[in-house]
Design a protein around this motif. Structure first.
Motif, PDB file in Angstrom:
ATOM      1  N   GLY A 155      -2.668 -88.638 -29.157  1.00 56.66           N
ATOM      2  CA  GLY A 155      -2.131 -88.266 -27.851  1.00 56.66           C
ATOM      3  C   GLY A 155      -3.237 -87.785 -26.933  1.00 56.66           C
ATOM      4  O   GLY A 155      -4.397 -88.200 -27.055  1.00 56.66           O
ATOM      5  N   ILE A 156      -2.870 -86.875 -26.024  1.00 59.64           N
ATOM      6  CA  ILE A 156      -3.831 -86.371 -25.034  1.00 59.64           C
ATOM      7  C   ILE A 156      -5.093 -85.833 -25.719  1.00 59.64           C
ATOM      8  O   ILE A 156      -6.215 -86.102 -25.290  1.00 59.64           O
ATOM      9  N   MET A 157      -4.916 -85.100 -26.801  1.00 58.24           N
ATOM     10  CA  MET A 157      -6.050 -84.476 -27.493  1.00 58.24           C
ATOM     11  C   MET A 157      -6.651 -85.390 -28.560  1.00 58.24           C
ATOM     12  O   MET A 157      -7.879 -85.481 -28.694  1.00 58.24           O
ATOM     13  N   GLY A 158      -5.777 -86.031 -29.345  1.00 54.15           N
ATOM     14  CA  GLY A 158      -6.256 -86.818 -30.483  1.00 54.15           C
ATOM     15  C   GLY A 158      -7.163 -87.966 -30.076  1.00 54.15           C
ATOM     16  O   GLY A 158      -8.164 -88.241 -30.746  1.00 54.15           O
ATOM     17  N   TYR A 170      -3.632 -93.981 -36.963  1.00 51.60           N
ATOM     18  CA  TYR A 170      -2.195 -94.306 -36.889  1.00 51.60           C
ATOM     19  C   TYR A 170      -1.513 -93.386 -35.877  1.00 51.60           C
ATOM     20  O   TYR A 170      -1.827 -92.190 -35.788  1.00 51.60           O
ATOM     21  N   ASP A 171      -0.579 -93.953 -35.122  1.00 52.47           N
ATOM     22  CA  ASP A 171       0.311 -93.187 -34.233  1.00 52.47           C
ATOM     23  C   ASP A 171       1.590 -93.994 -34.088  1.00 52.47           C
ATOM     24  O   ASP A 171       1.545 -95.227 -34.153  1.00 52.47           O
ATOM     25  N   VAL A 172       2.716 -93.327 -33.895  1.00 50.59           N
ATOM     26  CA  VAL A 172       3.967 -94.069 -33.679  1.00 50.59           C
ATOM     27  C   VAL A 172       3.981 -94.754 -32.315  1.00 50.59           C
ATOM     28  O   VAL A 172       4.738 -95.694 -32.093  1.00 50.59           O
ATOM     29  N   LEU A 203      -0.918 -83.491 -34.121  1.00 53.07           N
ATOM     30  CA  LEU A 203       0.481 -83.794 -33.790  1.00 53.07           C
ATOM     31  C   LEU A 203       1.086 -82.643 -32.994  1.00 53.07           C
ATOM     32  O   LEU A 203       0.527 -81.541 -32.961  1.00 53.07           O
ATOM     33  N   PRO A 204       2.281 -82.854 -32.383  1.00 51.96           N
ATOM     34  CA  PRO A 204       2.815 -81.810 -31.493  1.00 51.96           C
ATOM     35  C   PRO A 204       3.149 -80.483 -32.170  1.00 51.96           C
ATOM     36  O   PRO A 204       2.733 -79.422 -31.697  1.00 51.96           O
ATOM     37  N   ASN A 205       3.939 -80.499 -33.265  1.00 47.82           N
ATOM     38  CA  ASN A 205       4.431 -79.217 -33.805  1.00 47.82           C
ATOM     39  C   ASN A 205       4.744 -79.347 -35.296  1.00 47.82           C
ATOM     40  O   ASN A 205       4.637 -80.433 -35.874  1.00 47.82           O
ATOM     41  N   ILE A 227       5.847 -73.292 -24.340  1.00 43.05           N
ATOM     42  CA  ILE A 227       7.115 -72.786 -24.895  1.00 43.05           C
ATOM     43  C   ILE A 227       7.108 -72.961 -26.418  1.00 43.05           C
ATOM     44  O   ILE A 227       7.487 -72.057 -27.177  1.00 43.05           O
ATOM     45  N   LYS A 228       6.648 -74.128 -26.875  1.00 41.37           N
ATOM     46  CA  LYS A 228       6.557 -74.398 -28.320  1.00 41.37           C
ATOM     47  C   LYS A 228       5.690 -73.338 -29.004  1.00 41.37           C
ATOM     48  O   LYS A 228       6.064 -72.750 -30.025  1.00 41.37           O
ATOM     49  N   ASP A 229       4.525 -73.033 -28.411  1.00 42.79           N
ATOM     50  CA  ASP A 229       3.615 -72.056 -29.036  1.00 42.79           C
ATOM     51  C   ASP A 229       4.203 -70.642 -29.002  1.00 42.79           C
ATOM     52  O   ASP A 229       4.067 -69.883 -29.966  1.00 42.79           O
TER      53      ASP A 229
HETATM   54  P1  NAD Z   1       0.581 -85.310 -27.450  1.00 40.76           P
HETATM   55  O1  NAD Z   1       2.055 -85.202 -27.436  1.00 40.76           O
HETATM   56  O2  NAD Z   1      -0.136 -85.892 -26.288  1.00 40.76           O
HETATM   57  O3  NAD Z   1       0.121 -86.130 -28.759  1.00 40.76           O
HETATM   58  C1  NAD Z   1       0.756 -86.075 -29.999  1.00 40.76           C
HETATM   59  C2  NAD Z   1       0.709 -87.461 -30.619  1.00 40.76           C
HETATM   60  O4  NAD Z   1       1.365 -87.411 -31.897  1.00 40.76           O
HETATM   61  C3  NAD Z   1       1.469 -88.515 -29.784  1.00 40.76           C
HETATM   62  O5  NAD Z   1       0.622 -89.616 -29.516  1.00 40.76           O
HETATM   63  C4  NAD Z   1       2.645 -88.899 -30.674  1.00 40.76           C
HETATM   64  O6  NAD Z   1       3.041 -90.256 -30.540  1.00 40.76           O
HETATM   65  C5  NAD Z   1       2.069 -88.629 -32.069  1.00 40.76           C
HETATM   66  N1  NAD Z   1       3.113 -88.483 -33.082  1.00 40.76           N
HETATM   67  C6  NAD Z   1       4.248 -87.731 -33.023  1.00 40.76           C
HETATM   68  N2  NAD Z   1       4.969 -87.879 -34.159  1.00 40.76           N
HETATM   69  C7  NAD Z   1       4.267 -88.762 -34.936  1.00 40.76           C
HETATM   70  C8  NAD Z   1       4.500 -89.325 -36.219  1.00 40.76           C
HETATM   71  N3  NAD Z   1       5.593 -89.033 -36.925  1.00 40.76           N
HETATM   72  N4  NAD Z   1       3.570 -90.171 -36.719  1.00 40.76           N
HETATM   73  C9  NAD Z   1       2.454 -90.495 -36.021  1.00 40.76           C
HETATM   74  N5  NAD Z   1       2.184 -89.994 -34.787  1.00 40.76           N
HETATM   75  C10 NAD Z   1       3.091 -89.136 -34.259  1.00 40.76           C
HETATM   76  O7  NAD Z   1       0.047 -83.831 -27.747  1.00 40.76           O
HETATM   77  P2  NAD Z   1      -1.430 -83.251 -27.492  1.00 40.76           P
HETATM   78  O8  NAD Z   1      -1.518 -82.667 -26.127  1.00 40.76           O
HETATM   79  O9  NAD Z   1      -2.435 -84.247 -27.949  1.00 40.76           O
HETATM   80  O10 NAD Z   1      -1.393 -81.992 -28.484  1.00 40.76           O
HETATM   81  C11 NAD Z   1      -1.523 -82.121 -29.886  1.00 40.76           C
HETATM   82  C12 NAD Z   1      -1.573 -80.714 -30.468  1.00 40.76           C
HETATM   83  O11 NAD Z   1      -2.706 -80.020 -29.938  1.00 40.76           O
HETATM   84  C13 NAD Z   1      -0.338 -79.852 -30.131  1.00 40.76           C
HETATM   85  O12 NAD Z   1      -0.008 -79.059 -31.233  1.00 40.76           O
HETATM   86  C14 NAD Z   1      -0.815 -79.010 -28.949  1.00 40.76           C
HETATM   87  O13 NAD Z   1      -0.123 -77.775 -28.852  1.00 40.76           O
HETATM   88  C15 NAD Z   1      -2.279 -78.807 -29.311  1.00 40.76           C
HETATM   89  N6  NAD Z   1      -3.152 -78.541 -28.173  1.00 40.76           N
HETATM   90  C16 NAD Z   1      -2.989 -79.226 -27.002  1.00 40.76           C
HETATM   91  C17 NAD Z   1      -3.830 -78.925 -25.925  1.00 40.76           C
HETATM   92  C18 NAD Z   1      -3.668 -79.641 -24.611  1.00 40.76           C
HETATM   93  O14 NAD Z   1      -4.268 -79.170 -23.612  1.00 40.76           O
HETATM   94  N7  NAD Z   1      -2.950 -80.749 -24.528  1.00 40.76           N
HETATM   95  C19 NAD Z   1      -4.828 -77.948 -26.051  1.00 40.76           C
HETATM   96  C20 NAD Z   1      -5.001 -77.314 -27.274  1.00 40.76           C
HETATM   97  C21 NAD Z   1      -4.145 -77.613 -28.326  1.00 40.76           C
END
Ligand code: NAD
Length: 295
Positions: A9-12, A29-31, A64-66, A238-240
């Motif tokens: 996602g945004i971070m990965g 891998y990502d869904v 992943l998100p949570n 909110i999640k955190d």
């Molecule tokens: P995001 O939602 O952009 O990315 C999460 C990715 O996980 C998505 O691409 C989603 O498709 C994938 N995913 C979900 N379920 C899945 C599954 N079952 N199998 C495979 N892939 C799956 O979130 P993000 O912003 O990248 O954040 C990821 C984590 O990092 C979160 O816990 C967030 O709190 C934390 N974080 C985010 C930031 C930020 O600024 N965005 C900063 C620090 C920490």
């Protein structure tokens, strides 16, 4: 080194790209296909499931998100534990509940998989330039093994905080400080505006003093511009805070300030602002005071 990366996602996505730049071989891998395509274009190989990633790699990273997503990816059908060989290292870099990290690590240990929790702070810009702050819990020897070649290819610092879950406890502390700090800034600058003092001048006058903070420097310009593009989304905060409140309640550590800010975030979500940057707390104060800081 061959590394598996699940969650683009945004971070990965930028974190995976920094591992590729450092010369590692990546299996991803990502869904959602978009993140996979971007990683493949940068040199990664796509796998059809989390299980397949683990079958192919001795080290697997999840972003992943949570908590429920990490449980699904690691513990459920076609998950990491179905494919992992004993001795595999799992580095979960998602921000999840510390109790969930402990639960997942226990299931991993039964399969001979060594898990550390390694959430990050810094947001997308620092994920892109590889300067995240990484906070780590778990076996210290595993931390030392992956610190230089893997963690410090994505971050500027990686600090060992204690047993499994300690990384996420540290991250919760970080998120409480950030949330309360943004709320305090939004409250104070709304007061100044309503009292007739230009908030931009207030910022100039106080940012170098004791009230100044990284949060103030990053978020006040957004409030002055009325720009609430994320950044870090209200929904994620909110999640955190949910994880912080649940953890605090479970161990008898009340969080009254966090609870108050949580209700402000809930008001924003109810107003359709869940995808705003968390600096949108300024909009909560605009709603209750009738005065906007800027924009
Ligand atoms: P995001 O939602 O952009 O990315 C999460 C990715 O996980 C998505 O691409 C989603 O498709 C994938 N995913 C979900 N379920 C899945 C599954 N079952 N199998 C495979 N892939 C799956 O979130 P993000 O912003 O990248 O954040 C990821 C984590 O990092 C979160 O816990 C967030 O709190 C934390 N974080 C985010 C930031 C930020 O600024 N965005 C900063 C620090 C920490």
């Amino acid at each position: 080194m061959k590394i598996g990366f699940i969650g683009l996602g945004i971070m990965g996505r930028p974190m995976a790209k920094n591992l590729l730049k450092a010369g590692h071989e990546l299996v991803v891998y990502d869904v959602v296909r978009a993140g996979v395509d971007e990683a493949v274009a940068a040199g990664a190989k796509a796998a059809p499931s989390s299980k397949a990633v683990a079958q192919d790699c001795g080290i697997v990273i999840t972003m992943l998100p949570n908590s429920p997503h990490v449980k699904t990816v690691v513990l459920e059908k076609d998950g990491v534990l179905e494919g992992a060989k004993p001795g595999t290292i799992l580095i979960d870099m998602s921000s999840i509940a510390p109790g969930a990290s402990q639960e997942i690590a226990k299931a991993c240990a039964q399969k001979g998989v060594k898990m550390i929790d390694a959430p990050v702070s810094g947001g997308e810009p620092k994920a892109v330039d590889g300067s995240l702050s990484i906070m780590v819990g778990g076996d210290k020897a595993v931390f030392e093994q992956v610190k230089d070649d893997i963690l410090l290819k994505m971050g500027a610092s990686a600090v060992y905080c204690g047993e499994i879950g300690a990384g996420n406890t540290t991250k919760l502390a970080n998120q409480v400080v950030v949330a309360c700090n943004i709320a305090a800034v939004a409250e104070a600058f709304t007061l100044a505006k309503k009292a007739g003092v230009d908030p931009a001048l207030v910022f100039d006058a106080i940012k170098g003093g004791l009230a100044g903070s990284t949060v103030m420097n990053a978020k006040v310009p957004m409030m002055l511009d009325g720009n609430f593009n994320p950044g870090f989304k209200v929904d994620l905060h909110i999640k955190d805070l949910n994880n912080a409140l649940e953890t605090g309640h479970a161990i008898g550590s009340p969080l009254p300030l966090t609870a108050a800010v949580m209700e402000m975030f809930q008001t924003l979500r109810a107003d359709g602002r869940g995808q705003d940057d968390h600096s949108s707390l300024a909009n909560y104060y605009a709603k209750v005071s009738g005065t906007k800081i800027g924009g």
